[in-house]
Structures are given as C-alpha cells and as structure tokens.
Design a protein around this motif. Sequence first.
Motif, mmCIF file in Angstrom:
data_model
loop_
_atom_site.group_PDB
_atom_site.id
_atom_site.type_symbol
_atom_site.label_atom_id
_atom_site.label_comp_id
_atom_site.label_asym_id
_atom_site.label_seq_id
_atom_site.Cartn_x
_atom_site.Cartn_y
_atom_site.Cartn_z
ATOM 1 N N VAL A 1 0.844 -1.197 0.000
ATOM 2 C CA VAL A 1 0.000 0.000 0.000
ATOM 3 C C VAL A 1 0.874 1.239 0.000
ATOM 4 O O VAL A 1 1.918 1.278 0.653
ATOM 5 C CB VAL A 1 -0.917 0.014 1.258
ATOM 6 C CG1 VAL A 1 -1.711 1.299 1.325
ATOM 7 C CG2 VAL A 1 -1.842 -1.185 1.262
ATOM 8 N N GLY A 2 0.423 2.272 -0.728
ATOM 9 C CA GLY A 2 1.084 3.573 -0.687
ATOM 10 C C GLY A 2 1.981 3.825 -1.879
ATOM 11 O O GLY A 2 2.295 2.920 -2.648
ATOM 12 N N GLY A 3 2.368 5.081 -2.010
ATOM 13 C CA GLY A 3 3.269 5.477 -3.082
ATOM 14 C C GLY A 3 4.616 4.791 -2.932
ATOM 15 O O GLY A 3 5.077 4.567 -1.812
ATOM 16 N N GLN A 4 5.236 4.451 -4.044
ATOM 17 C CA GLN A 4 6.508 3.729 -4.030
ATOM 18 C C GLN A 4 7.429 4.260 -5.119
ATOM 19 O O GLN A 4 6.944 4.659 -6.175
ATOM 20 C CB GLN A 4 6.267 2.257 -4.352
ATOM 21 C CG GLN A 4 5.049 1.684 -3.747
ATOM 22 C CD GLN A 4 5.362 0.494 -2.890
ATOM 23 O OE1 GLN A 4 6.338 -0.172 -3.101
ATOM 24 N NE2 GLN A 4 4.537 0.250 -1.920
ATOM 25 N N PRO A 5 8.718 4.163 -4.902
ATOM 26 C CA PRO A 5 9.640 4.474 -6.000
ATOM 27 C C PRO A 5 9.439 3.439 -7.118
ATOM 28 O O PRO A 5 9.073 2.298 -6.845
ATOM 29 C CB PRO A 5 11.025 4.329 -5.376
ATOM 30 C CG PRO A 5 10.811 4.314 -3.894
ATOM 31 C CD PRO A 5 9.408 3.837 -3.662
ATOM 32 N N LYS A 6 9.706 3.849 -8.334
ATOM 33 C CA LYS A 6 9.505 2.959 -9.480
ATOM 34 C C LYS A 6 10.278 1.648 -9.321
ATOM 35 O O LYS A 6 9.743 0.567 -9.596
ATOM 36 C CB LYS A 6 9.920 3.674 -10.761
ATOM 37 C CG LYS A 6 9.728 2.837 -11.997
ATOM 38 C CD LYS A 6 10.156 3.599 -13.221
ATOM 39 C CE LYS A 6 10.271 2.692 -14.415
ATOM 40 N NZ LYS A 6 10.920 3.350 -15.530
#
Length: 104
Positions: free
Chosen positions: A90-95
């Motif tokens: 869950v959540g924003g992640q680096p590519k």
Amino acid sequence: MAEIVITNENFESEVAKSDVPVLVDFWAEWCGPCKMMGPVVAEIAEEQAGKIKVGKCNVDDNGELAQKYGIMSIPCFILFKNGEVVAQTVGGQPKDALTQFALQ
C-alpha cells in the motif's frame, strides 16, 4: 502494452485467468498519491510488457472488487499469479521498488 482497465465485469478474464502475473493498481480519481503513481504504473506496464500484465482498478467504480480484496487504503497494489493474491503493498513507491514487487 499500456495498462488495462480492470472492472468487476472483466476481472475474471483479465486477472483470474491470465497466463502471466498481473499487477493491479487499486486507485481513485480523488486520491493524490494515486495520481502521483499513475505515470510510474504506466511506465512499468510498458517496460515489463510480456513479463507481467498491469491493470488499474478504480475503487469508486468497482466497489465489489475493492470489498472482495479488502482495500482499505489506496493506492494499493496487488500481485496476482494464477488468479491468486501472492503479494500486496500500500502507498506510493519508487519505481524501482514497485517494479521489483511486480516481478517477484
């Protein structure tokens, strides 16, 4: 290959019966971090075409799927193999981190 729009109607054919792993991005139009992740998810879909399938599922339009998979926070990324959930984050992640997650 661009991301596929995943809906209650096409989930079975696009995800459950897929012969390659499927990364599904559960998101919503009003979600800031979801919008931030959009271009990252699109890049992964292009770069990993053939290895994995990438789908986007709008939780507001497909509440049945969101409920079935217990989506409480978005963006939520679920990796399916042979129609089964094998990993979830869950959540924003680096590519790089999301790509690694998708290819596990």
